[in-house]
Write a protein that holds these residues in place. Sequence first.
Motif, short mmCIF file in Angstrom:
data_model
loop_
_atom_site.label_atom_id
_atom_site.label_comp_id
_atom_site.label_asym_id
_atom_site.label_seq_id
_atom_site.Cartn_x
_atom_site.Cartn_y
_atom_site.Cartn_z
N SER A 24 0.78 -1.15 0.17
CA SER A 24 0.22 0.23 -0.22
C SER A 24 0.68 1.33 0.00
CB SER A 24 -0.80 -0.05 1.22
OG SER A 24 -0.23 0.10 2.50
N TYR A 27 1.19 3.19 -3.32
CA TYR A 27 -0.06 3.90 -3.60
C TYR A 27 -0.53 5.24 -2.80
CZ TYR A 27 -0.72 -0.32 -6.56
OH TYR A 27 -0.39 -1.45 -7.25
N SER A 30 -5.79 4.39 -0.01
CA SER A 30 -6.35 3.07 0.24
C SER A 30 -7.75 3.37 0.71
CB SER A 30 -5.43 2.29 1.02
OG SER A 30 -4.05 2.07 0.55
N ASN A 173 -3.04 -4.31 -5.63
CA ASN A 173 -4.20 -3.33 -5.38
C ASN A 173 -5.03 -3.79 -4.40
OD1 ASN A 173 -3.66 -3.11 -8.60
ND2 ASN A 173 -4.23 -1.23 -7.47
N PHE A 222 -8.38 -2.04 -0.47
CA PHE A 222 -8.30 -1.51 -1.92
C PHE A 222 -7.15 -0.40 -2.09
CE2 PHE A 222 -12.34 -3.39 -1.35
CZ PHE A 222 -12.48 -4.44 -2.28
N ASN A 223 -6.12 -0.49 -2.81
CA ASN A 223 -5.06 0.49 -3.12
C ASN A 223 -5.33 1.01 -4.44
OD1 ASN A 223 -3.95 -0.13 -0.53
ND2 ASN A 223 -2.81 -2.09 -1.62
N PHE A 224 -5.21 2.53 -4.45
CA PHE A 224 -5.41 3.24 -5.66
C PHE A 224 -4.30 4.26 -5.84
CE2 PHE A 224 -9.60 2.11 -3.76
CZ PHE A 224 -10.34 1.44 -4.71
N SER A 226 -1.31 4.61 -8.01
CA SER A 226 0.24 4.10 -7.95
C SER A 226 0.98 5.21 -7.82
CB SER A 226 0.29 3.14 -9.10
OG SER A 226 1.87 2.86 -9.00
#
Length: 228
Positions: A24, A27, A30, A173, A222-224, A226
């Motif tokens: 994470s 990114y 999250s 992700n 959930f990771n967003f 990058s």
Amino acid sequence: MKKRLLSILILCTAITTTIFAQTSADYNYSFAVRGFSMMQLPKILNQTNTQDYTKMVGNGAMLKFNDNQISYRISGNYYRDTDVQFQNTCETCEIAKGKVTDYSFKIGFEKNFNYSRVQPYFAFDIGYRSNRFTGTLAPANSMVPTTSQSADASKNGLVMTPSLGLKINIIPNLAIFAESSLDFNYSYEKQDITQPNLAGRTINTYNKWEFLLNPVSAGIQFNFNSKN
């Protein structure tokens, strides 16, 4: 031919290692959802079973802003049960029945201890918590000729929550997590007990500390966006 195969194998290994090394921290944002929680709720009136744990499903969400090994997080939790029943004052005194609503909003931080796929972490959150019970109080002994009293009990105040957790990065992700925490809850409490037919009314107010253990809270993250 052998050199080509060896080169392809090395390249695939490097790509795979790079993919799985991502966490994470790679990114900017999250979003996490608490799928299952087990926790102690604030004491209601003179409830006798305050040590019991309440199981909750899908009761919270969290938004994180990631900065290397530290994430700043905003979270919210909500729980409502319309069929609550417990013994009040003592096991043979009164039975309370009604509904309870409990929610909180917090801000805090999360510190990861490494950059690996499996990441232990420490977190600390602070915010506001509200708990309210509305229902009735009736004698536990049905032979006692007393009708039910109306009860309205609420607690509002400050909550501080240190946590220890473990996060597993499944793919870049997506991660799953589980954490244990302790709520330090300082609240203003108001208890409003009304006699049948409005024959009498008792209002009590308190300021008190409570220490509530939350053995486990697990969910998915959930990771967003990058950074690479």
